[in-house]
Design a protein around this motif. Sequence first.
Motif, mmCIF file in Angstrom:
data_model
loop_
_atom_site.group_PDB
_atom_site.id
_atom_site.type_symbol
_atom_site.label_atom_id
_atom_site.label_comp_id
_atom_site.label_asym_id
_atom_site.label_seq_id
_atom_site.Cartn_x
_atom_site.Cartn_y
_atom_site.Cartn_z
ATOM 1 N N THR A 251 41.557 34.405 29.909
ATOM 2 C CA THR A 251 40.887 33.181 30.357
ATOM 3 C C THR A 251 40.094 32.606 29.195
ATOM 4 N N SER B 171 43.351 29.824 32.609
ATOM 5 C CA SER B 171 43.796 31.216 32.532
ATOM 6 C C SER B 171 45.308 31.305 32.482
ATOM 7 N N TYR C 47 43.895 26.357 36.230
ATOM 8 C CA TYR C 47 42.693 25.752 35.659
ATOM 9 C C TYR C 47 41.741 25.330 36.771
ATOM 10 N N THR D 271 37.472 26.442 33.242
ATOM 11 C CA THR D 271 38.218 27.496 32.564
ATOM 12 C C THR D 271 39.702 27.318 32.808
#
Length: 355
Positions: free
Chosen positions: A113, A107, A59, A105
């Motif tokens: 993502t 992932s 993250y 974001t």
Amino acid sequence: MFQRFRTAFGTTLGLILLCATPVLANHVDTANVTVTCNAFSFSVAASELSPGTKYQISYTIETSPYSGAPITGTIPLTASSTTTFEATVWGSFPALIGTYNFTGTASLVGHNTVPILFSPTSISCGAPPPPPNSGKGIDTASFNGNRLLPGDSVWFNANFTVKNIPSTGGVITFTNSRIVDVETGALFTSSAPNAQITFSPTATCSSTTFSTMTNTWITTVPLKGDDEIFLTGVAIPVPSGGIPAGINVTWSGTFNTTGAPGMSIDWKWGAAVYSSIATDSNLLEVKAGHHTACRESNGDHAATPEGVNNRNQPWKGFVISGATGGGDANWTGSWSGTETVTPTAVTDPGPGPKG
């Protein structure tokens, strides 16, 4: 013709079976972050994972306007038979000053993502609180010549005076309290209470109460202070083997002040023996100040147990000779030497966000 039909049927059946077989997509479903002016919690959920397979969730959190390097972190995991995964991690960063928006974001590395959802999406932060000021207090005293017997209890109690209290008030805390037999290193208790003393511009007298939830004596004192202010205390039953006479005992702990540099604390302690004393600290009705106590206008020292038992008998009537006390009216025990502590500023050990 039959051969062509068989081939076509086999192809169709294969497509049907392929469509009926679940495909493990390996993906992050949601990522949420709750932020404050200097900390965050990151919660993530993933699903359709392959059992036994190792994955990594990464993250990234950024601020707008820019306030330094992004906060980054990773969460390693091995998928369980449920094929799902949920986790929450916490972190901190240097306190923000101003108004900020957050983006980021999360992932499932090598797979997908998703954007992070933030709560709140925007935050306004004022100046950070001043750093605490900390100082270690260590004070040693000797017990007298009386061996302590099972069935009795020792009322360990401490008091202090303070200089340079700000006109706006201040708070002193006492934590990490340890009462130790110097010769053996044995602890008298592993849970000596903490203390929180507030010097209030609106207080006209001193009072104290014990919080069982936080194991803390919470005391409020007028700004003028007192020549003896109750710090903390604990009644400890004498163990089955008794306590030898003449031992040396050290009481130590950490004093902290916040936003009040320069406060100087003189503290000392005593230990009186009681043949009967309350196990509920609030039933002791401890005297919070020598001259400023709210309920008692007598000359008893701070930390004197002024309460009564269920027969309306004062706890003071059960004091006997032992520890640092001589019995009679020596309800707190004789004091140790006075130890001076001047807490100094505690600084952040390292810059930069922590993920």
